[in-house]
Structure formats: C-alpha cells, structure tokens
Design an enzyme around this catalytic site. Structure first.
Site, PDB file in Angstrom:
ATOM      1  N   GLU A 106       0.801  -1.231   0.000  1.00  0.00           N
ATOM      2  CA  GLU A 106       0.000   0.000   0.000  1.00  0.00           C
ATOM      3  C   GLU A 106       0.833   1.280   0.000  1.00  0.00           C
ATOM      4  O   GLU A 106       1.823   1.397   0.725  1.00  0.00           O
ATOM      5  CB  GLU A 106      -0.930   0.000   1.214  1.00  0.00           C
ATOM      6  CG  GLU A 106      -1.981   1.096   1.170  1.00  0.00           C
ATOM      7  CD  GLU A 106      -3.234   0.707   1.926  1.00  0.00           C
ATOM      8  OE1 GLU A 106      -4.043   1.606   2.202  1.00  0.00           O
ATOM      9  OE2 GLU A 106      -3.425  -0.487   2.231  1.00  0.00           O
ATOM     10  N   LYS A 142      -1.434  -0.835  -3.799  1.00  0.00           N
ATOM     11  CA  LYS A 142      -2.727  -0.448  -3.228  1.00  0.00           C
ATOM     12  C   LYS A 142      -2.833   1.071  -3.122  1.00  0.00           C
ATOM     13  O   LYS A 142      -1.937   1.739  -2.600  1.00  0.00           O
ATOM     14  CB  LYS A 142      -2.906  -1.068  -1.838  1.00  0.00           C
ATOM     15  CG  LYS A 142      -3.121  -2.565  -1.867  1.00  0.00           C
ATOM     16  CD  LYS A 142      -3.248  -3.153  -0.478  1.00  0.00           C
ATOM     17  CE  LYS A 142      -4.613  -2.945   0.119  1.00  0.00           C
ATOM     18  NZ  LYS A 142      -4.770  -3.666   1.412  1.00  0.00           N
ATOM     19  N   THR A 167      -8.179   0.228  -2.912  1.00  0.00           N
ATOM     20  CA  THR A 167      -8.657  -0.153  -1.588  1.00  0.00           C
ATOM     21  C   THR A 167      -9.579   0.923  -1.003  1.00  0.00           C
ATOM     22  O   THR A 167      -9.796   1.960  -1.615  1.00  0.00           O
ATOM     23  CB  THR A 167      -7.456  -0.415  -0.661  1.00  0.00           C
ATOM     24  OG1 THR A 167      -7.914  -0.991   0.560  1.00  0.00           O
ATOM     25  CG2 THR A 167      -6.679   0.848  -0.369  1.00  0.00           C
TER      26      THR A 167
END
Length: 337
Positions: A106, A142, A167
C-alpha cells in the site's frame, strides 16, 4: 442439518471448497498464517505491517529497513520515509517466497488526495522490489479509492504497466470509476460497510445475502461481469464467515487468519452464489462517471463518504505509529554507531 462424523471427514472444509470457486487471498503480514493456509495471493496494509513489525519474530526486517534508511542518508524525515518503504517491501518480498501469486503493497494513505504523489510513491515501491529481484508482475500497488487515487491507478496501469489494487472502496460510484480507469483489482470492504449500518440503523444482525456489505459486492460483481470489465473484484474486510460464504464465486476474497481458521474447521456444503451467467442476466444499466458525476454520486452515499474518510485517517494514523517506531530504532542505531 447435522453432518455425520464419517461424512464430515470425507467432505472438504469450507475453505477448501471455497478455493474451487474463488481465489483465496490471505489478509495478513504474518508469514506463519500464510504458510498454514496456503493462499494464492496476500494483501498487506499499514495496520497489518504495524502489527507484524511489533512481533519479535520480524525484528530483523525492521533492523534491515532502518539500516537501509540510514544508509541512504538525508534528513531524519527522509531516512524514516525510506525505511518505511523498505519495510513494506521487505515484508512483501518474504511473503512472495511463500505464495505463488502476488502481494499487495500500500501507498501511504496520507497521499490519498495527491495524484502525482501516489504515482511517484508507487513507482518508488516498484523500484525497491526490482532491487530485491522481484518483477512488477508479482506486485499490486494499493491506492485509496479517492478520485485522485483512481486517476493515479489509471496512469500507473496505462503508462507504467504497474498493476493496482484500489482499496477503501465503499460506494458503487467508486467501483464504476475504477472499472472505467482500467485498474487490475478493487477491494470493496464488506465488513466496514456492515459496521456502519449496524452503528447507524435499528437492525443489528444480518444474515448472508442480506448483509449490506455482501449486497454491495454482489452488485459490483454483477455490474462488472454484465458489461465485460476485466477488473477483478476482491471482497475484503470480513466480520464473519457468513459474509464470505455468501460471496462464494466472487473473483477473489481476501480473508484474515482468524476467519481462514474458522473456515478450515467448517464442514458445510458451499455452492456459488455469484456467477458470470447470472450477472449477465441482471437488469443493471451501464453508467459513465466523469469527475463531477463521481463526486456527486459518491457524496450521495453517506456510508461510503464516512467510511472512506475514516479508513484513510486510520491507515494514516498507523503509518505515523510505524514511523515513530522506526524513528526510535533509527535514533538507537545512530547512538550505537
């Protein structure tokens, strides 16, 4: 209906049955859980990495990340940022030794409204993986499903061949915009949607297909399959195994170790609840969303607005906690030098 002990032994677990219809992904940074449940892919986020980084078993990864940040030099802030990125990649690299598929890493949630910042950070993470000998085909970056995040994903996919996992997705508008952007995968958050309805409505329990998070993912799945979008739908953030079983047949489902364990002990017959054939027969209409339309439609969904902002704040807060932890180690490392 109860199942006899003999039949139970012969019947596959709910987890093994689920794997016939859906790609199972481990939602964890804990290598032991990945070894035990053997998912195809794995996902991480700042909260999961923060939790794993505090386990004694993973202290070496933290030490290596701090050493890397210190080696690159620069201001303390730059060293911490470089150490943080390196830590995410070190965890990802270790996870990839244990799975045949891809790992999701992420981008800092504090960049959620900075399109160019997200693109730059994503490319930096891919470069770090490349330095570790890992190609971008095994990585999903992400990004928060803000308008800026979705547009960053569009650029990363089209111009750099970097696969993205969108996400913190709660609204149908977010899902439509992601499909139109051509991203690889989306992660609609089933459990957090349920949390909001339980907290803000009179009804406190939902079963299976009536769960508002399950209904949201079902609609998104049907829309994508009806109109031929290639973007993968990966249900995420589950609160119970009932939600998971109600989404049997979804492209991917990312599941925590706790719920993977529960599914591995359940011996009930699973049948797909989602299918391309049924999706293509549904009566959804195709829509197009430019930025103005996206912002309006997303804003009309109170749950999605509140959960997106809440999710960004929580991931950002855990990123700050992780950086504070790295700072302590960095200072300790400097004092010992």
């Amino acid at each position: 209906m109860s199942v006899s002990p003999v039949k139970r032994q012969k019947m596959e677990s709910a987890l093994d049955q689920l794997k016939h219809y859906t790609t199972v992904v481990a939602d964890t940074g804990d290598f032991n859980a990945i070894d035990e449940y053997k998912p195809l892919d794995a996902t991480t986020n700042p909260s999961l990495i923060l939790a794993a980084a505090q386990m004694p078993a993973y202290q070496k990864l933290v030490d290596d990340a701090v050493a890397y940040g210190k080696k690159l030099g620069g201001s303390e802030e730059e060293q911490i940022k470089n150490a943080s990125d390196k830590l995410f990649v070190l965890f990802g690299a270790e996870i990839l030794k244990r799975i045949p598929g891809r790992v999701s890493t992420e981008v800092d949630a504090r960049l959620s409204f900075d399109k160019e910042g997200m693109i730059q950070r994503a490319r930096r993470l891919i470069d770090l993986y490349k330095e570790a000998g890992i190609g971008k085909d095994r990585i999903l970056i992400k990004l928060s499903s803000t308008w800026e995040g979705i547009q960053a994903g569009k650029v990363l996919e089209a111009e750099y061949g970097i696969h993205c996992n969108m996400t913190l997705l709660f609204s149908f508008a977010q899902a439509v915009a992601c499909a139109e952007a051509g991203v690889t995968l989306i992660s609609p958050f089933v459990g957090r949607i349920l949390d909001w309805y339980v907290a803000n409505g009179d009804k406190k329990t939902y079963e299976g297909s009536e769960d508002p998070g399950v209904k949201s993912v079902t609609k998104i799945y049907n829309y994508y399959k009806k109109f031929g979008y290639k973007t993968i739908v990966m249900g995420a953030s589950f609160r119970n195994t009932g939600e998971i079983k109600a989404l049997t047949g979804c492209d991917y489902l990312t599941i925590s170790p706790k719920l993977l364990a529960e599914l591995s002990k359940e011996h009930v017959k699973l049948t797909p609840t989602l299918s391309v054939k049924e999706a293509q027969a549904c009566d959804l209409e195709k829509i197009h969303l430019d930025e103005k339309a996206f912002r309006w439609h997303h804003n009309e969904d109170q749950m999605a607005v509140e959960k997106l902002s809440d999710g960004i704040r929580k991931f950002a807060a855990d990123a700050v906690k992780l950086e504070r932890m790295l700072k302590v180690d960095l200072v300790s490392c400097s004092s010992q030098a």
